[in-house]
Design a protein around this motif. Sequence first.
Motif, mmCIF file in Angstrom:
data_model
loop_
_atom_site.group_PDB
_atom_site.id
_atom_site.type_symbol
_atom_site.label_atom_id
_atom_site.label_comp_id
_atom_site.label_asym_id
_atom_site.label_seq_id
_atom_site.Cartn_x
_atom_site.Cartn_y
_atom_site.Cartn_z
ATOM 1 N N SER A 40 0.976 -1.175 -0.083
ATOM 2 C CA SER A 40 0.007 0.028 0.042
ATOM 3 C C SER A 40 0.874 1.320 -0.005
ATOM 4 C CB SER A 40 -0.977 -0.060 1.141
ATOM 5 O OG SER A 40 -1.528 1.201 1.377
ATOM 6 N N ALA A 41 2.098 1.402 0.834
ATOM 7 C CA ALA A 41 2.883 2.701 0.972
ATOM 8 C C ALA A 41 3.542 2.794 -0.461
ATOM 9 C CB ALA A 41 3.833 2.320 2.281
ATOM 10 N N ILE A 42 4.006 1.632 -0.998
ATOM 11 C CA ILE A 42 4.605 1.654 -2.322
ATOM 12 C C ILE A 42 3.791 2.216 -3.370
ATOM 13 C CG2 ILE A 42 5.882 0.270 -4.035
ATOM 14 C CD1 ILE A 42 7.102 -1.455 -1.689
ATOM 15 N N VAL A 43 2.602 1.730 -3.547
ATOM 16 C CA VAL A 43 1.846 1.943 -4.663
ATOM 17 C C VAL A 43 1.360 3.408 -4.393
ATOM 18 C CG1 VAL A 43 -0.505 1.692 -5.610
ATOM 19 C CG2 VAL A 43 0.927 -0.283 -4.992
ATOM 20 N N GLU A 44 1.049 3.994 -3.195
ATOM 21 C CA GLU A 44 0.497 5.434 -2.848
ATOM 22 C C GLU A 44 1.670 6.367 -3.095
ATOM 23 O OE1 GLU A 44 -1.660 8.016 0.610
ATOM 24 O OE2 GLU A 44 -1.491 5.546 0.893
ATOM 25 N N LYS A 45 2.864 5.992 -2.810
ATOM 26 C CA LYS A 45 4.087 6.843 -2.659
ATOM 27 C C LYS A 45 5.034 6.762 -3.854
ATOM 28 C CE LYS A 45 2.516 8.696 1.219
ATOM 29 N NZ LYS A 45 1.819 9.669 1.208
ATOM 30 N N GLY A 46 4.865 5.684 -4.348
ATOM 31 C CA GLY A 46 5.939 5.421 -5.575
ATOM 32 C C GLY A 46 5.332 5.433 -6.925
ATOM 33 N N GLY A 47 3.976 5.218 -6.811
ATOM 34 C CA GLY A 47 3.298 4.977 -8.148
ATOM 35 C C GLY A 47 3.768 3.911 -8.985
ATOM 36 N N ILE A 48 3.562 4.117 -10.359
ATOM 37 C CA ILE A 48 4.137 3.061 -11.304
ATOM 38 C C ILE A 48 5.592 2.779 -11.112
ATOM 39 C CG2 ILE A 48 4.648 4.697 -13.163
ATOM 40 C CD1 ILE A 48 3.066 1.271 -13.529
ATOM 41 N N VAL A 49 6.387 3.776 -10.804
ATOM 42 C CA VAL A 49 7.908 3.483 -10.616
ATOM 43 C C VAL A 49 8.208 2.472 -9.237
ATOM 44 C CG1 VAL A 49 10.246 4.516 -10.070
ATOM 45 C CG2 VAL A 49 8.558 5.716 -11.570
ATOM 46 N N GLY A 50 7.266 2.826 -8.224
ATOM 47 C CA GLY A 50 7.303 1.881 -7.235
ATOM 48 C C GLY A 50 6.693 0.411 -7.440
ATOM 49 N N VAL A 51 5.769 0.268 -8.197
ATOM 50 C CA VAL A 51 5.362 -1.072 -8.397
ATOM 51 C C VAL A 51 6.323 -1.630 -9.570
ATOM 52 C CG1 VAL A 51 3.422 -2.256 -9.959
ATOM 53 C CG2 VAL A 51 2.863 -0.292 -8.449
ATOM 54 N N ALA A 52 6.825 -1.038 -10.376
ATOM 55 C CA ALA A 52 7.813 -1.635 -11.129
ATOM 56 C C ALA A 52 9.093 -2.142 -10.456
ATOM 57 C CB ALA A 52 8.534 -0.454 -12.526
ATOM 58 N N PHE A 53 9.621 -1.454 -9.577
ATOM 59 C CA PHE A 53 10.706 -1.794 -8.603
ATOM 60 C C PHE A 53 10.423 -3.120 -7.871
ATOM 61 C CE2 PHE A 53 12.788 -1.683 -4.648
ATOM 62 C CZ PHE A 53 14.300 -1.590 -4.936
ATOM 63 N N VAL A 54 9.057 -2.784 -7.150
ATOM 64 C CA VAL A 54 8.648 -4.456 -6.656
ATOM 65 C C VAL A 54 8.672 -5.575 -7.552
ATOM 66 C CG1 VAL A 54 6.846 -5.227 -5.378
ATOM 67 C CG2 VAL A 54 7.306 -3.059 -4.802
ATOM 68 N N VAL A 55 8.229 -5.438 -8.912
ATOM 69 C CA VAL A 55 7.928 -6.522 -9.866
ATOM 70 C C VAL A 55 9.719 -6.897 -10.178
ATOM 71 C CG1 VAL A 55 7.514 -6.952 -12.031
ATOM 72 C CG2 VAL A 55 5.909 -5.788 -10.614
ATOM 73 N N ALA A 56 10.530 -6.095 -10.294
ATOM 74 C CA ALA A 56 11.796 -6.294 -10.745
ATOM 75 C C ALA A 56 12.531 -6.757 -9.490
ATOM 76 C CB ALA A 56 12.603 -4.956 -11.127
ATOM 77 N N TYR A 57 12.145 -6.674 -8.295
ATOM 78 C CA TYR A 57 13.038 -7.036 -6.964
ATOM 79 C C TYR A 57 12.357 -8.397 -6.843
ATOM 80 C CZ TYR A 57 14.049 -8.126 -2.204
ATOM 81 O OH TYR A 57 14.402 -8.728 -1.061
ATOM 82 N N ILE A 58 11.278 -8.744 -7.195
ATOM 83 C CA ILE A 58 10.732 -10.153 -7.069
ATOM 84 C C ILE A 58 11.181 -11.038 -8.176
ATOM 85 C CG2 ILE A 58 8.570 -11.629 -7.451
ATOM 86 C CD1 ILE A 58 6.949 -9.317 -6.166
ATOM 87 N N ALA A 59 11.442 -10.655 -9.354
ATOM 88 C CA ALA A 59 12.041 -11.157 -10.443
ATOM 89 C C ALA A 59 13.337 -11.611 -10.040
ATOM 90 C CB ALA A 59 12.028 -10.441 -11.732
ATOM 91 N N LEU A 60 14.272 -10.565 -9.385
ATOM 92 C CA LEU A 60 15.387 -10.859 -9.074
ATOM 93 C C LEU A 60 15.769 -12.203 -8.183
ATOM 94 C CD1 LEU A 60 18.514 -10.154 -9.259
ATOM 95 C CD2 LEU A 60 18.190 -8.585 -7.387
ATOM 96 N N VAL A 61 14.560 -12.013 -6.968
ATOM 97 C CA VAL A 61 14.455 -13.050 -6.276
ATOM 98 C C VAL A 61 14.549 -14.429 -6.670
ATOM 99 C CG1 VAL A 61 13.543 -13.965 -3.996
ATOM 100 C CG2 VAL A 61 13.956 -11.399 -4.145
#
Length: 583
Positions: free
Chosen positions: A536-557
Motif C-alpha cells: 500500500s505504501a509503495i503504490v501510494e507513494k511510488g506510483g508506477i515506478v514503485g510498482v515496477a521496482f517491486v516487480v523487478a525485485y521479485i523477479a531478481l529473487v
Amino acid sequence: MPADSSRVDADRQLLIDAQGRGVAATLKAYARLSGPGWLQSALTLGGGSLGSSLYLGILGGFSLLWLQPFAMAIGVVMMSAIAYVTLSTGERPFRAINRHINPVLGWSWLIATLMANMVWSLPQYSLCFAVCEQNFFPSVFQGDGVLAPGPSNSLLGRWVVSGAVLVLCTVVTWSYGSGSWGVRLYDAILKWVVALIVVCFIGVVVRMAMTPEGVNWGAVFAGLLPNFKHLYEPVATLRPLLEGIADPEARRYWTELIVGEQRDVMLAAGAAAVGINMTFLLPYALLTRGWDKAFRGMTIFDLATGTFIPFVLATGCVVIAAAQQFHGRLPEGVVVAADGSVEVPRHFQKPYDALLEQRAAATVSGSNQIIPFTAADERIAATLVRRDTFDLAKSLARLFDPSGGSGGHFMANIVFGVGVVAMTISSISLMMLISGFVVCEVLDRPAEGWVFRLGCLIASVGAFWPLLWEGDARAWLTVIAGVYGAMLLPIAYVTFFVMMNKKSLLGAEAPTGASRIVWNVLMAIAATAATAAGVSAIVEKGGIVGVAFVVAYIALVLVVQCFHKPPQASAVAGAAPFATASL
C-alpha cells in the motif's frame, strides 16, 4: 565481544533449576535474566512511536487505539520466530539466510536495516531539538535568545542540540563494545529509560482522568477493537465536519485529504511499532550474550513483558492524551467570528493558509472556476492543522494547574519533555548499536573495537536533519520516516516465515505437530499484514515506478532462487556461537 561463558552457564543452570521448582520460580528467573526485550522496547519507544501516536490521536481520536497493540503483537510473533531460529541454531541470521534461503533476501535485509537506521534517526534528532526549543529552554532558542534563529545563524541552535545529543549517544553506545560489563551497563540504563518513559506518559493520563472533564473510558476500550475500514474512510467523529461542507467537490477533497493522512499515520504507526532494524537487533543481541536453545522460552517472555507491555502503555497514553486534547477540536487560540469564519494564532497561520491554498488548487467548479471557501472550509482546515509536541505539552498545562498559572506549564513541560527526550535518545543509541552490528557483519568482524565503533557512527546521519527538514511540525517527520519503514518491513517478515519452515536450517529443532500449525498461522497473519501495508505504501507513494521496482525485485529473487542450492538438512544446522566466533 566474547560472552562470559561461566556467566552463561550459571544463567542456564538458573533457568533449569527454576523450571524444576514450578511456574512462579520460572517467571522470577525470566524477569531476572531479561534484557533483549528491553532493548527492543527502548528502540521502538522512540520519536517514531511518539510522533505516530500523537497524530493517531489527533486524526483518529480513540478510534485508532487498536492499531499499535495489533502491530506490536504481530511484531512480537515474528521476533519470537527469529529468536527461536537464532537460539536453536547458533547461526548468525544474515549468514543463515544467504546459505539456506536466498542471498538476495539476506543482503536486502541487511541493507534495508542500515537504510532504516539512517532515515529513522532523522526525526529523533528533530524531536530532541523541538523539546529543547519549546519545552525546556524557550528563552534560549526563541525570541532574543542566544541560540534563536537569526539572519546569520538560522540553524545554529539545531546544530548545537544535535551535536550534543550525538556526543552523548556515542559515549553510551560505545560502552556496549567494552565487553560483558558494557552490555550489562547498557541493559541497566535502557531499562531505567523505558521505565521513565512509561511513568511519564501514564502520569499524564492519570492526571487527565482526575480533571472534571475526565477521560471517556468507554470510547477508549471501544477503540481497542480492530477496525480496518479506517484505511479508506474517515473516522466517525470527523464526519460532522465534512457534512457541514455543502459543495460536493470540496467535501470530496477534504475527505480524501483526511483519509490519506489517516492512512499515512496508520502505516507509520505500524512500522514504528516493529521496524526492520528491530528485527536485526534482536538476534545479534541474543548471540552476543552467548545464549542457546535453553533460553528460547525466556526470550519469548522477555519480548512479551519487556517490549509489548511498555510499548502499549506508553503509546496508548500518548494517543489518549492527543485524542482528548486535539481530536476534532480547533487549536487553542483560534477565534470563531459570528459568521463562522476562523482566525488562527500566528504560529498556525502558515500551515493553515497552506491547507486552504491546496484546497483551492485541487477543487474547481464545472466552469473551471475555483470553488470559494466557506466558513466550513476554514473550520476543517483549522481543525486539521498539524500540531507539534509543544502543542500537546502546552495543552496539558491546565491539567497540572487548572488556574492556568506558570506552575502548570512548568510541570507539563518537564513531564512531557523528559519522556520525549528519553524516547529519542534511547532510540538514537540503539540505532547506532545496530549500525555497528551491520558493519561488523558485512566485514565478518567481531562486534568490538574500532570497526564496531566507527560502524555505529553511520546512524549519526540523523544529526544532519536541519539540512533536510524545514517543516514547522517537526513531529510530522516521524510519519514520513514511518511510511518509508513500512515499505521495507515485508522483507524481514517473509524471510523469517520461510526460515521457521526450513528443514535444512533448523533440522531436528523445527517445530512439529500442533506447534508448527500455531507458529505458521500466527506468522502468516503477521507477514500478510506487513506485506499489505508495505505494498500500500509503495503504490501510494511510488506510483508506477514503485510498482515496477517491486516487480523487478521479485523477479531478481526468483532468478537467484533458481540457481541457489541450500545445504542438506542436518540434525541441527548451525555455525559456531556468535560469542566465540567472529561477527
